[in-house]
Scaffold this active site. Structure first.
Site, PDB file in Angstrom:
ATOM      1  CD  GLU A 158      22.157  44.031  94.318  1.00 38.74           C
ATOM      2  OE1 GLU A 158      22.096  42.798  94.143  1.00 38.74           O
ATOM      3  OE2 GLU A 158      23.001  44.576  95.040  1.00 38.74           O
ATOM      4  CD  GLU A 276      23.707  48.695  99.110  1.00 40.20           C
ATOM      5  OE1 GLU A 276      24.585  47.842  98.854  1.00 40.20           O
ATOM      6  OE2 GLU A 276      22.491  48.471  99.010  1.00 40.20           O
TER       7      GLU A 276
HETATM    8  C1  XIL Z   1      24.988  42.521 102.082  1.00 40.20           C
HETATM    9  C2  XIL Z   1      25.297  42.556 103.568  1.00 40.20           C
HETATM   10  O1  XIL Z   1      26.249  43.565 103.792  1.00 40.20           O
HETATM   11  C3  XIL Z   1      25.794  41.233 104.018  1.00 40.20           C
HETATM   12  O2  XIL Z   1      25.940  41.217 105.449  1.00 40.20           O
HETATM   13  C4  XIL Z   1      24.845  40.117 103.598  1.00 40.20           C
HETATM   14  O3  XIL Z   1      25.411  38.887 103.869  1.00 40.20           O
HETATM   15  C5  XIL Z   1      24.552  40.202 102.117  1.00 40.20           C
HETATM   16  O4  XIL Z   1      24.089  41.494 101.780  1.00 40.20           O
HETATM   17  N1  XIL Z   1      24.037  45.143  97.826  1.00 40.20           N
HETATM   18  C6  XIL Z   1      22.996  45.318  98.683  1.00 40.20           C
HETATM   19  C7  XIL Z   1      23.165  44.947 100.111  1.00 40.20           C
HETATM   20  O5  XIL Z   1      21.974  45.897  98.293  1.00 40.20           O
HETATM   21  O6  XIL Z   1      21.948  44.508 100.675  1.00 40.20           O
HETATM   22  C8  XIL Z   1      24.218  43.900 100.300  1.00 40.20           C
HETATM   23  O7  XIL Z   1      24.398  43.727 101.703  1.00 40.20           O
HETATM   24  C9  XIL Z   1      25.485  44.321  99.627  1.00 40.20           C
HETATM   25  C10 XIL Z   1      25.278  44.504  98.150  1.00 40.20           C
END
Ligand code: XIL
Length: 603
Positions: A158, A276
């Site tokens: 990101e 994701e």
């Molecule tokens: C999220 C997790 O799911 C949560 O448990 C944590 O609190 C924050 O991060 N994009 C990403 C992930 O790349 O690492 C994120 O994961 C969700 C959004």
């Protein structure tokens, strides 16, 4: 009469029902597509306590339905590097051990992000030079710790700004970039992270991972431009992760645009991982059948697009059970139920839809991906030509060599893979997930085109049409690159010995060499598809050869006895006037010449 009898009879249907609800073999279906099919797993919110793995239903669903996992939090900076001088590998190690015990791959996530960083790092007031050193040490330490155990790392997560213009690469402000940054301008810090990661693990695929890049957008253009620049300058990047946190049942992303983004990255030589995915449902509709059906469609349409693209090599959901999902927390409980299994680990319609897609989406066959097996030249095919098909993404996961179905015939079904030319099955030389080699059946002779269908485990690709010619010769090279030293044997007439032609073992001028190729067309007597050549059978087309541009007498051009029909042997005399050293070798069959770039060594 024993009262047990009626009770047993009653139990029987119940047992059947229980069986019907047993876990779907999602990972088995994914394996036959050679797809990495993963889920994020943890460790708790802070990546510290992997207690969920101790929950039997959690562990069994994860271990039986998925062939990959990704620590949801355990490898992020704050979790894995809690103080400047300590690392906490324990939760990540437990997830990696779990994966290994269950035959699963691991995606590493992540080495660099603007958030989820530990306080010591954020508040340390480090200079750019000090930060750069900290960054390099972190990547070297974490990546080395898991060296060889991670299939792909999200090296940077990101980094591109949501308001990216797409013209340059607008980056988010972060400790790594300009607050204060590690002393690099633009995407320099990202490049640096990729280079450090590659140095620590040469085998892991290296990904840039982001959200809102799955359809046309300035943000995708920014990521694309960065990736293109990296590829052009040799920065070690293998792919882009599309996060895909989306709404269930919505029209986002546009599937045509998703496909086009995958295609554009493929043209750069980059893979895509769906990293994701979750598809969230508004709180009031969590159990609404219509919402769950819409969610199923969302999941299967993304997976289908991935399966239709050989370079989309992983599909992963962000968690797998609605019991543990970041969505309610991230949306103030406005949304949830975003994953394929419900809070009791029962498969939802989304899980069934994913399975159906894995079992039924046809493999894609592209005409441009069918080439001469020796030279990789594409275009028309000839009867008996050994051709290689690339990128079908549907063969056996590991390379499988030819099998004989009679003592003298090469099988036409290898590990579930079949390739048909006008309905005639071709003998399969080898097959793997990304590459399959077959022999064009002699039945195509005389036609101007042939219709090719690829079938894997019974699921057929749409057919494609290829032009047919009488001959399109190619010579095999020693390193299978299609270039350089050819597969050529020297023949020593005094001892009748054959030895491999190399620059250390050159062929004397005036001696005979044996050259192997394919694509030389029909023979007399006629060859039989897939049959090992019983003896001498000459090519019907006229054959000439040159060495170093000089005419070389062709003593024999035809079947190579004992080799499968379609492999052609050319016995050629090295011209007495040939210069010494590595010389270009060309055969011409029916007026068509083999490609340049192949050599033999002359004494
Ligand atoms: C999220 C997790 O799911 C949560 O448990 C944590 O609190 C924050 O991060 N994009 C990403 C992930 O790349 O690492 C994120 O994961 C969700 C959004």
């Amino acid at each position: 009469m024993s009262p047990l009898v009626p009770r047993l009879a009653l139990l029987f249907p119940l047992l059947l029902l229980a069986q019907a609800q047993s876990p779907l073999p999602l990972r088995d279906a994914a394996a036959s597509r050679n797809l990495l099919f993963g889920a994020a797993a943890d460790a708790d919110e802070f990546g510290i306590n992997p207690s969920r793995l101790l929950e039997p239903a959690y562990a069994s669903t994860l271990g039986t339905q998925f062939n990959m996992l990704e620590p949801e939090n355990a490898m992020k900076w704050a979790a894995i590097h809690p103080t400047q001088t300590t690392y906490n590998f324990e939760p990540g190690d437990q997830l990696v051990s779990f994966a290994q015990a269950h035959g699963m791959k691991v995606r590493g996530h992540n080495l660099c992000w603007d958030v989820y960083n530990p306080d010591w790092l954020i508040n340390g007031s480090f200079s750019p030079t000090a930060l750069s050193q900290i960054f390099q040490d972190h990547i070297a330490t974490v990546v080395s710790h898991y060296n060889g155990q991670i299939v792909a790392w999200d090296v940077v997560n990101e980094a591109v700004s949501d308001s990216a213009s797409g013209i340059g690469t607008d980056l988010k402000d972060s400790i790594w970039y300009n607050q204060p940054g590690i002393g690099q301008t633009g995407t320099g810090y990202i490049e640096q992270a990729f280079r450090w990661a590659r140095a620590a693990d040469p085998s892991a695929l290296l990904f840039y991972n982001d959200y809102s890049i799955e359809q046309d957008s300035p943000k995708f253009e920014a990521v694309f431009n960065m990736a293109k620049d990296f590829v052009s300058r040799g920065v070690p990047i293998n792919g882009i992760g599309f996060q895909m946190h989306i709404d269930a049942g919505g029209s986002y992303p546009d599937l045509t645009q998703l496909a086009s983004n995958i295609d554009r990255l493929a043209a750069l030589g980059l893979q895509v991982h769906i990293t994701e995915m979750d598809a969230k449902i508004p709180a009031a509709q969590w159990t609404d059948p219509a919402a769950l059906a819409a969610q199923a469609t969302t999941y299967s349409s993304i997976l289908t697009t991935c399966l239709q693209h050989p370079t989309c090599t992983a599909f992963q959901t962000w968690g797998f059970t609605d019991k543990y999902s970041w969505i309610p927390g991230a949306t103030n409980n406005q949304y949830g139920a975003a994953l394929p299994f419900d809070a009791n680990y029962a498969p939802k319609p989304a899980a069934s839809a994913l399975l159906a897609a894995l079992q039924s989406v046809p493999p894609q066959l592209l005409a441009a991906n069918i080439v001469n097996a020796a030279t990789y030249a594409g275009g028309a095919v000839a009867p008996g030509e050994l051709v290689t098909l690339f990128g079908a993404n549907f063969g056996p996961a590991s390379l499988t060599g030819l099998q004989l179905d009679t003592p003298t015939h090469v099988a036409t079904n290898l590990g579930g893979v079949e390739v048909l030319f006008d309905g005639v099955p071709a003998s399969v030389i080898y097959s793997s997930a990304a590459q399959t080699s077959v022999i064009v059946p002699y039945e195509v002779a005389g036609a101007t085109s042939t219709t090719v269908v690829y079938r894997a485990n019974g699921i057929a690709s749409p057919s494609i049409s290829l032009p047919v010619v009488a001959g399109v010769p190619g010579l095999f090279s020693q390193n299978a690159s299609g270039k350089g030293p050819g597969s050529v044997l020297n023949f020593d007439a005094s001892t009748s010995a054959f030895t491999l032609n190399t620059s250390a073992n050159p062929a004397p001028k005036g001696s005979t060499v044996v050259i192997y190729g394919t694509g030389a067309g029909l023979t007399q007597p006629a060859a039989v598809d897939g049959q090992l050549a019983p003896g001498v059978a000459r090519q019907q087309l006229s054959v000439t050869a040159t060495i170093a541009g000089l005419n070389a007498a062709v003593l024999y051009a035809g079947a190579a006895p004992g080799e499968v029909s379609g492999v052609t042997q050319f016995n050629v005399v090295v011209p007495a006037t040939s210069p010494s050293g590595d010389q270009e070798l060309i055969v011409t069959v029916g007026g068509i010449s083999s490609p340049s770039g192949l050599t033999l060594s002359v004494e």
